[in-house]
Design an enzyme around this catalytic site. Structure first.
Site, PDB file in Angstrom:
ATOM      1  N   SER A   1      39.234 -17.243  -1.131  1.00  0.00           N
ATOM      2  CA  SER A   1      39.906 -17.331   0.166  1.00  0.00           C
ATOM      3  C   SER A   1      41.013 -16.298   0.207  1.00  0.00           C
ATOM      4  O   SER A   1      41.454 -15.815  -0.844  1.00  0.00           O
ATOM      5  CB  SER A   1      40.513 -18.732   0.304  1.00  0.00           C
ATOM      6  OG  SER A   1      41.405 -18.812   1.394  1.00  0.00           O
TER       7      SER A   1
ATOM      8  N   TYR B   1      44.708 -26.794  -2.916  1.00  0.00           N
ATOM      9  CA  TYR B   1      43.692 -25.883  -2.373  1.00  0.00           C
ATOM     10  C   TYR B   1      43.947 -24.442  -2.833  1.00  0.00           C
ATOM     11  O   TYR B   1      43.027 -23.767  -3.314  1.00  0.00           O
ATOM     12  CB  TYR B   1      43.710 -25.954  -0.847  1.00  0.00           C
ATOM     13  CG  TYR B   1      42.728 -25.001  -0.192  1.00  0.00           C
ATOM     14  CD1 TYR B   1      41.370 -25.303  -0.140  1.00  0.00           C
ATOM     15  CD2 TYR B   1      43.149 -23.785   0.347  1.00  0.00           C
ATOM     16  CE1 TYR B   1      40.472 -24.431   0.448  1.00  0.00           C
ATOM     17  CE2 TYR B   1      42.245 -22.916   0.933  1.00  0.00           C
ATOM     18  CZ  TYR B   1      40.913 -23.242   0.981  1.00  0.00           C
ATOM     19  OH  TYR B   1      40.015 -22.373   1.554  1.00  0.00           O
TER      20      TYR B   1
HETATM   21  N1  LIG Z   1      37.199 -21.699   7.241  1.00  0.00           N
HETATM   22  C1  LIG Z   1      38.051 -20.836   6.748  1.00  0.00           C
HETATM   23  O1  LIG Z   1      38.842 -20.227   7.486  1.00  0.00           O
HETATM   24  C2  LIG Z   1      38.064 -20.552   5.267  1.00  0.00           C
HETATM   25  C3  LIG Z   1      38.989 -19.609   4.797  1.00  0.00           C
HETATM   26  C4  LIG Z   1      38.994 -19.298   3.454  1.00  0.00           C
HETATM   27  C5  LIG Z   1      38.079 -19.885   2.595  1.00  0.00           C
HETATM   28  N2  LIG Z   1      37.183 -20.798   3.059  1.00  0.00           N
HETATM   29  C6  LIG Z   1      36.235 -21.398   2.110  1.00  0.00           C
HETATM   30  O2  LIG Z   1      34.937 -21.425   2.664  1.00  0.00           O
HETATM   31  C7  LIG Z   1      34.192 -22.510   2.110  1.00  0.00           C
HETATM   32  C8  LIG Z   1      33.543 -23.290   3.226  1.00  0.00           C
HETATM   33  O3  LIG Z   1      34.566 -23.891   4.011  1.00  0.00           O
HETATM   34  P1  LIG Z   1      34.448 -24.196   5.558  1.00  0.00           P
HETATM   35  O4  LIG Z   1      35.711 -23.754   6.148  1.00  0.00           O
HETATM   36  O5  LIG Z   1      33.160 -23.718   6.095  1.00  0.00           O
HETATM   37  O6  LIG Z   1      34.501 -25.821   5.494  1.00  0.00           O
HETATM   38  P2  LIG Z   1      33.674 -26.960   6.276  1.00  0.00           P
HETATM   39  O7  LIG Z   1      34.442 -28.218   6.008  1.00  0.00           O
HETATM   40  O8  LIG Z   1      33.385 -26.611   7.672  1.00  0.00           O
HETATM   41  O9  LIG Z   1      32.287 -26.994   5.466  1.00  0.00           O
HETATM   42  C9  LIG Z   1      32.232 -27.373   4.128  1.00  0.00           C
HETATM   43  C10 LIG Z   1      30.888 -28.035   3.832  1.00  0.00           C
HETATM   44  O10 LIG Z   1      30.903 -28.413   2.435  1.00  0.00           O
HETATM   45  C11 LIG Z   1      30.336 -29.720   2.338  1.00  0.00           C
HETATM   46  N3  LIG Z   1      30.810 -30.392   1.135  1.00  0.00           N
HETATM   47  C12 LIG Z   1      32.003 -31.012   0.959  1.00  0.00           C
HETATM   48  N4  LIG Z   1      32.041 -31.561  -0.265  1.00  0.00           N
HETATM   49  C13 LIG Z   1      30.867 -31.271  -0.867  1.00  0.00           C
HETATM   50  C14 LIG Z   1      30.327 -31.566  -2.143  1.00  0.00           C
HETATM   51  N5  LIG Z   1      31.003 -32.303  -3.032  1.00  0.00           N
HETATM   52  N6  LIG Z   1      29.097 -31.077  -2.452  1.00  0.00           N
HETATM   53  C15 LIG Z   1      28.398 -30.371  -1.555  1.00  0.00           C
HETATM   54  N7  LIG Z   1      28.845 -30.075  -0.318  1.00  0.00           N
HETATM   55  C16 LIG Z   1      30.078 -30.512   0.007  1.00  0.00           C
HETATM   56  C17 LIG Z   1      30.767 -30.430   3.618  1.00  0.00           C
HETATM   57  O11 LIG Z   1      29.935 -31.545   3.896  1.00  0.00           O
HETATM   58  C18 LIG Z   1      30.648 -29.312   4.635  1.00  0.00           C
HETATM   59  O12 LIG Z   1      29.353 -29.284   5.218  1.00  0.00           O
HETATM   60  C19 LIG Z   1      35.190 -23.328   1.296  1.00  0.00           C
HETATM   61  O13 LIG Z   1      35.048 -23.035  -0.073  1.00  0.00           O
HETATM   62  C20 LIG Z   1      36.529 -22.853   1.806  1.00  0.00           C
HETATM   63  O14 LIG Z   1      37.552 -22.979   0.860  1.00  0.00           O
HETATM   64  C21 LIG Z   1      37.182 -21.159   4.387  1.00  0.00           C
END
Ligand SMILES: NC(=O)c1ccc[n+]([C@@H]2O[C@H](COP(=O)([O-])OP(=O)(O)OC[C@H]3O[C@@H](n4cnc5c(N)ncnc54)[C@H](O)[C@@H]3O)[C@@H](O)[C@H]2O)c1
Length: 290
Positions: A146, A159
């Site tokens: 991230s 986080y």
């Molecule tokens: N959205 C952002 O702006 C952002 C920014 C930086 C990093 N990220 C990273 O991107 C990745 C995805 O995040 P997102 O924002 O799409 O989140 P989100 O909550 O929309 O999606 C995450 C998905 O992971 C699934 N999940 C949760 N726990 C789980 C488990 N134990 N096993 C399998 N699946 C599981 C959830 O059901 C969900 O479908 C994460 O690693 C997050 O840290 C996101």
């Protein structure tokens, strides 16, 4: 080679594919002509996405898998190689957020963040890498760090710590793959900036079960992050950027190169000048600066 030439026709396994960035990556991978293995704890979400991709002429399977469980991730790898084929792209994407002062954070919430965000990536590497190494064709591993992997942010410490860990894991893994001479394996770190997803709604917080626990601080940080979401990037658009950078052979895959890049520069400056982390008076995110 462009992303279609690099990835088209291959198999992509994406954890956390049911929502947000994972679903965006799956939709763009489908557009590029990849076969999808959609893994998530949310069975309904991946079943719906699978139906949509198949109805659109794609190839996809959904596998309920909790990345906290090493046996479940091993089973995911087993099923993928048995039923779908050799993996061209593994995306260790599943991740969760947590808000609140570190001293207020319930132990269970700390463990949940570390188990999913850090151990989940390790389980993916352990289950898939030996098979990917053994197969003759090129293969890619993306781990989701991230912008928070190069920053210090109060009220999100578990986080942020987890995302620093994933970045370090990915850098070490890249060196290990090189050291062992597995030149057909590309290890890359994904550093999203702000991408529309469910992560802030789904995040843990703190509960007022101990005297003095600051629930308001935790929830105001959640609200601030939800404000950022309004101007955040569309996940399919983000996926397109990441696939293109990966195909060009970049290691740090940035959804918003200016925005995330400026945080990387700031991190380098903090370390070289040894100025301690400073509190911000306004949020870093500028939706116009993609
Ligand atoms: N959205 C952002 O702006 C952002 C920014 C930086 C990093 N990220 C990273 O991107 C990745 C995805 O995040 P997102 O924002 O799409 O989140 P989100 O909550 O929309 O999606 C995450 C998905 O992971 C699934 N999940 C949760 N726990 C789980 C488990 N134990 N096993 C399998 N699946 C599981 C959830 O059901 C969900 O479908 C994460 O690693 C997050 O840290 C996101």
């Amino acid at each position: 080679m462009n992303a279609r030439e690099t990835f088209g026709g291959g198999v992509a396994v994406i954890t956390g594919a049911g929502a947000g960035i994972g679903a965006g990556l799956a939709r763009h991978a489908h557009r590029l002509g990849m076969s999808l293995v959609l893994a998530d704890v949310d069975a309904a979400a991946i079943a719906t996405l699978r139906e949509q991709l198949v109805a659109d002429g794609g190839s996809a399977v959904d596998v309920v898998c909790d990345v906290r469980d090493p046996d479940a991730v091993a089973e995911l790898a087993e099923r993928t190689y048995r039923d779908v084929g050799p993996v061209r792209l593994l995306v260790n994407n599943a991740g969760i957020e947590q808000f609140g002062y570190l001293w207020d954070t319930p132990v269970a919430n700390w463990n949940r963040v570390m188990d999913i965000n850090v151990s989940g990536v390790f389980h993916g590497v352990r289950a898939f890498l030996p098979r990917m190494i053994a197969q003759p064709d090129p293969a890619w591993v993306w781990n989701l760090s991230s912008i928070g992997g190069v920053a210090a942010v109060p009220l999100q410490a578990p986080y942020i710590i987890s995302k620093h860990a994933v970045l370090a894991l990915t850098e070490c893994l890249r060196l290990e793959v090189q050291l062992a001479g597995h030149d057909h394996i590309q290890v890359q770190a994904v550093l999203p900036g702000a991408v529309k997803s469910n992560i802030f709604e789904a995040a843990g917080g703190v509960e007022n079960t101990r005297a003095g626990t600051d629930v308001e601080a935790a929830e105001s940080q959640r609200a601030a992050m939800l404000d950022i979401k309004a101007g955040a990037m569309d996940p399919v658009e983000a996926a397109e950027v990441v696939f293109d950078q990966s195909a060009r052979g970049e290691f740090y895959l940035l959804t918003q190169p200016d925005y995330v890049g400026s945080a990387m520069v700031e991190r380098a400056q903090v370390l070289t000048t040894r100025v301690p982390p400073q509190l911000r008076t306004k949020p870093r995110f500028d939706a116009t600066k993609h």
